[in-house]
Scaffold this motif. Structure first.
Motif, PDB file in Angstrom:
ATOM      1  N   ARG A  46       0.812  -1.226   0.000  1.00 15.42           N
ATOM      2  CA  ARG A  46       0.000   0.000   0.000  1.00 15.42           C
ATOM      3  C   ARG A  46       0.838   1.265   0.000  1.00 15.42           C
ATOM      4  O   ARG A  46       0.431   2.276  -0.565  1.00 15.42           O
ATOM      5  N   ASP A  47       1.984   1.234   0.648  1.00 14.86           N
ATOM      6  CA  ASP A  47       2.801   2.433   0.769  1.00 14.86           C
ATOM      7  C   ASP A  47       3.860   2.564  -0.313  1.00 14.86           C
ATOM      8  O   ASP A  47       4.530   3.591  -0.398  1.00 14.86           O
ATOM      9  N   ARG A  48       4.038   1.539  -1.124  1.00 19.56           N
ATOM     10  CA  ARG A  48       5.026   1.606  -2.209  1.00 19.56           C
ATOM     11  C   ARG A  48       4.354   2.142  -3.456  1.00 19.56           C
ATOM     12  O   ARG A  48       3.288   1.683  -3.856  1.00 19.56           O
ATOM     13  N   LEU A  49       4.975   3.119  -4.083  1.00 21.17           N
ATOM     14  CA  LEU A  49       4.395   3.744  -5.271  1.00 21.17           C
ATOM     15  C   LEU A  49       4.489   2.852  -6.501  1.00 21.17           C
ATOM     16  O   LEU A  49       3.599   2.866  -7.337  1.00 21.17           O
ATOM     17  N   GLU A  50       5.567   2.094  -6.621  1.00 20.68           N
ATOM     18  CA  GLU A  50       5.798   1.339  -7.848  1.00 20.68           C
ATOM     19  C   GLU A  50       5.387  -0.129  -7.741  1.00 20.68           C
ATOM     20  O   GLU A  50       5.807  -0.942  -8.560  1.00 20.68           O
ATOM     21  N   ALA A  51       4.564  -0.464  -6.756  1.00 22.16           N
ATOM     22  CA  ALA A  51       4.112  -1.845  -6.604  1.00 22.16           C
ATOM     23  C   ALA A  51       2.725  -1.866  -5.977  1.00 22.16           C
ATOM     24  O   ALA A  51       2.320  -0.935  -5.286  1.00 22.16           O
ATOM     25  N   SER A  52       2.007  -2.946  -6.241  1.00 20.48           N
ATOM     26  CA  SER A  52       0.682  -3.116  -5.666  1.00 20.48           C
ATOM     27  C   SER A  52       0.360  -4.606  -5.596  1.00 20.48           C
ATOM     28  O   SER A  52       0.760  -5.368  -6.476  1.00 20.48           O
ATOM     29  N   GLU A  53      -0.347  -5.001  -4.545  1.00 19.96           N
ATOM     30  CA  GLU A  53      -0.785  -6.388  -4.408  1.00 19.96           C
ATOM     31  C   GLU A  53      -2.291  -6.370  -4.169  1.00 19.96           C
ATOM     32  O   GLU A  53      -2.782  -5.641  -3.313  1.00 19.96           O
ATOM     33  N   TRP A  54      -3.008  -7.175  -4.938  1.00 18.49           N
ATOM     34  CA  TRP A  54      -4.463  -7.252  -4.828  1.00 18.49           C
ATOM     35  C   TRP A  54      -4.880  -8.697  -4.600  1.00 18.49           C
ATOM     36  O   TRP A  54      -4.326  -9.612  -5.213  1.00 18.49           O
ATOM     37  N   THR A  55      -5.865  -8.884  -3.725  1.00 20.89           N
ATOM     38  CA  THR A  55      -6.384 -10.208  -3.429  1.00 20.89           C
ATOM     39  C   THR A  55      -7.875 -10.239  -3.743  1.00 20.89           C
ATOM     40  O   THR A  55      -8.615  -9.317  -3.386  1.00 20.89           O
ATOM     41  N   PHE A  56      -8.274 -11.305  -4.411  1.00 21.10           N
ATOM     42  CA  PHE A  56      -9.668 -11.537  -4.782  1.00 21.10           C
ATOM     43  C   PHE A  56     -10.095 -12.860  -4.157  1.00 21.10           C
ATOM     44  O   PHE A  56      -9.404 -13.863  -4.313  1.00 21.10           O
ATOM     45  N   VAL A  57     -11.213 -12.871  -3.461  1.00 22.07           N
ATOM     46  CA  VAL A  57     -11.799 -14.107  -2.965  1.00 22.07           C
ATOM     47  C   VAL A  57     -12.983 -14.396  -3.869  1.00 22.07           C
ATOM     48  O   VAL A  57     -13.923 -13.604  -3.966  1.00 22.07           O
ATOM     49  N   VAL A  58     -12.910 -15.520  -4.572  1.00 23.96           N
ATOM     50  CA  VAL A  58     -13.907 -15.872  -5.586  1.00 23.96           C
ATOM     51  C   VAL A  58     -14.652 -17.121  -5.130  1.00 23.96           C
ATOM     52  O   VAL A  58     -14.025 -18.118  -4.751  1.00 23.96           O
ATOM     53  N   THR A  59     -15.984 -17.072  -5.156  1.00 26.83           N
ATOM     54  CA  THR A  59     -16.796 -18.217  -4.749  1.00 26.83           C
ATOM     55  C   THR A  59     -17.746 -18.606  -5.875  1.00 26.83           C
ATOM     56  O   THR A  59     -18.077 -17.786  -6.735  1.00 26.83           O
ATOM     57  N   GLY A  60     -18.171 -19.860  -5.855  1.00 27.89           N
ATOM     58  CA  GLY A  60     -19.109 -20.331  -6.868  1.00 27.89           C
ATOM     59  C   GLY A  60     -19.612 -21.721  -6.556  1.00 27.89           C
ATOM     60  O   GLY A  60     -19.096 -22.397  -5.658  1.00 27.89           O
ATOM     61  N   ILE A  61     -20.607 -22.153  -7.332  1.00 27.59           N
ATOM     62  CA  ILE A  61     -21.222 -23.456  -7.077  1.00 27.59           C
ATOM     63  C   ILE A  61     -20.374 -24.615  -7.586  1.00 27.59           C
ATOM     64  O   ILE A  61     -20.567 -25.749  -7.171  1.00 27.59           O
ATOM     65  N   SER A  62     -19.441 -24.328  -8.496  1.00 31.94           N
ATOM     66  CA  SER A  62     -18.546 -25.376  -8.975  1.00 31.94           C
ATOM     67  C   SER A  62     -17.130 -24.811  -9.093  1.00 31.94           C
ATOM     68  O   SER A  62     -16.947 -23.613  -9.313  1.00 31.94           O
ATOM     69  N   GLN A  63     -16.143 -25.687  -8.954  1.00 36.16           N
ATOM     70  CA  GLN A  63     -14.754 -25.240  -9.074  1.00 36.16           C
ATOM     71  C   GLN A  63     -14.469 -24.741 -10.482  1.00 36.16           C
ATOM     72  O   GLN A  63     -13.690 -23.811 -10.669  1.00 36.16           O
ATOM     73  N   GLN A  64     -15.128 -25.316 -11.467  1.00 34.20           N
ATOM     74  CA  GLN A  64     -14.945 -24.879 -12.848  1.00 34.20           C
ATOM     75  C   GLN A  64     -15.380 -23.420 -13.026  1.00 34.20           C
ATOM     76  O   GLN A  64     -14.688 -22.640 -13.668  1.00 34.20           O
ATOM     77  N   LYS A  65     -16.512 -23.040 -12.432  1.00 37.45           N
ATOM     78  CA  LYS A  65     -16.975 -21.648 -12.521  1.00 37.45           C
ATOM     79  C   LYS A  65     -16.035 -20.708 -11.789  1.00 37.45           C
ATOM     80  O   LYS A  65     -15.749 -19.606 -12.260  1.00 37.45           O
ATOM     81  N   VAL A  66     -15.538 -21.136 -10.633  1.00 40.04           N
ATOM     82  CA  VAL A  66     -14.604 -20.322  -9.869  1.00 40.04           C
ATOM     83  C   VAL A  66     -13.308 -20.122 -10.661  1.00 40.04           C
ATOM     84  O   VAL A  66     -12.804 -19.001 -10.771  1.00 40.04           O
TER      85      VAL A  66
END
Length: 93
Positions: A46-66
């Motif tokens: 968050r404090d570094r100007l030239e880098a960023s890390e993003w996390t997504f939590v993805v849910t679904g009814i099947s692993q294929q959809k996720v």
């Protein structure tokens, strides 16, 4: 119910301010957070100007959809963010 944690590390070369960093990331919360199957946050660098890390939590009814939604997120991020994806990791829960 299936869930996957998708973490992406990005390089933002030449980024000179936090304002520019926000502009270059282009509203990831609004873009991906609209989908009820996705939770998104800036999880690191968050404090570094030239880098960023993003996390997504993805849910679904099947692993294929996720997996499909995770791939869609990766592709959109690579196309729309003014930066370079350095690392992508997926953790299936």
């Amino acid at each position: 119910m299936h869930s996957t944690i998708l973490t992406m590390n990005l390089s933002l070369p030449g980024c000179a301010s936090l304002k520019e960093k926000r502009q270059r990331m282009g509203g990831l919360h609004e873009r991906f957070g609209r989908n009820p199957a996705v939770a998104v946050c800036e999880s690191g660098e968050r404090d570094r100007l030239e880098a960023s890390e993003w996390t997504f939590v993805v849910t679904g009814i099947s692993q294929q959809k996720v997996d499909s939604l995770c791939s869609e997120i990766e592709e959109k991020l690579q196309r729309t963010v003014d930066g370079r994806v350095l690392d992508v990791s997926r953790q299936t829960l």
